[in-house]
Design a protein around this motif. Structure first.
Motif, PDB file in Angstrom:
ATOM      1  N   LYS A   5      73.942  24.749 -35.198  1.00 58.52           N
ATOM      2  CA  LYS A   5      75.012  23.819 -35.558  1.00 58.52           C
ATOM      3  C   LYS A   5      75.669  24.216 -36.884  1.00 58.52           C
ATOM      4  N   LYS A  19      83.291  28.564 -25.187  1.00 59.84           N
ATOM      5  CA  LYS A  19      83.579  27.354 -24.417  1.00 59.84           C
ATOM      6  C   LYS A  19      84.809  27.568 -23.527  1.00 59.84           C
ATOM      7  N   PHE A  25      77.733  24.072 -23.174  1.00 58.02           N
ATOM      8  CA  PHE A  25      76.677  23.935 -24.166  1.00 58.02           C
ATOM      9  C   PHE A  25      76.169  22.492 -24.192  1.00 58.02           C
ATOM     10  N   GLU A  27      73.980  19.888 -26.556  1.00 63.41           N
ATOM     11  CA  GLU A  27      73.668  19.716 -27.966  1.00 63.41           C
ATOM     12  C   GLU A  27      72.340  18.988 -28.152  1.00 63.41           C
ATOM     13  N   ASP A  28      71.527  19.472 -29.097  1.00 63.73           N
ATOM     14  CA  ASP A  28      70.372  18.699 -29.546  1.00 63.73           C
ATOM     15  C   ASP A  28      70.467  18.565 -31.061  1.00 63.73           C
ATOM     16  N   LYS A  31      70.786  22.551 -32.599  1.00 62.55           N
ATOM     17  CA  LYS A  31      71.449  23.682 -31.960  1.00 62.55           C
ATOM     18  C   LYS A  31      72.218  23.262 -30.709  1.00 62.55           C
ATOM     19  N   PHE A  32      72.979  24.231 -30.209  1.00 62.77           N
ATOM     20  CA  PHE A  32      73.653  24.113 -28.926  1.00 62.77           C
ATOM     21  C   PHE A  32      73.011  25.128 -27.990  1.00 62.77           C
ATOM     22  N   SER A  34      73.001  26.910 -23.956  1.00 67.53           N
ATOM     23  CA  SER A  34      73.753  27.105 -22.722  1.00 67.53           C
ATOM     24  C   SER A  34      72.965  28.044 -21.815  1.00 67.53           C
TER      25      SER A  34
END
Length: 109
Positions: A5, A19, A25, A27-28, A31-32, A34
């Motif tokens: 992030k 993207k 992606f 999100e947490d 981080k992102f 995919s």
């Protein structure tokens, strides 16, 4: 594919491009993430990365090769080559991205 992030401006631009290529992606907290899918990966490799690398080569040709004439000596060409390799990375990347964007619009209307 994992992206932090905390991103630099250039990383943010690349993340946005991914993207646009169709990478999704999730999100947490930090981080992102995919999952790599064939369609978006193919698009990134063929229509962005490959064209981008061609852009670096075209930039080199324009600065070093096409700027000279047949009668010049070796030192003049070497001077232009030194100039090219001293250009800031950001300038080279900007040229390559612009080149890739231009040709992608022509290839994929």
């Amino acid at each position: 594919m994992i992206w932090t992030k905390k991103q630099t401006v250039n990383q943010q631009k690349e993340f946005a491009r991914l993207k646009e290529d169709g990478h999704i992606f999730i999100e947490d907290k930090r981080k992102f993430c995919s999952r790599i899918k064939i369609e978006s990966s193919r698009y990134t490799q063929l229509y962005r990365t490959l064209l981008h690398e061609f852009g670096h080569y075209v930039h080199y040709l324009e600065v070093v090769e096409r700027s000279g004439n047949e009668d010049e000596n070796y030192e003049e060409k070497e001077r232009r080559e030194d100039y090219y390799f001293k250009l800031p990375k950001s300038e080279k990347e900007r040229f390559a991205n612009k080149y890739a964007d231009h040709w992608r619009k022509i290839i994929i209307p």
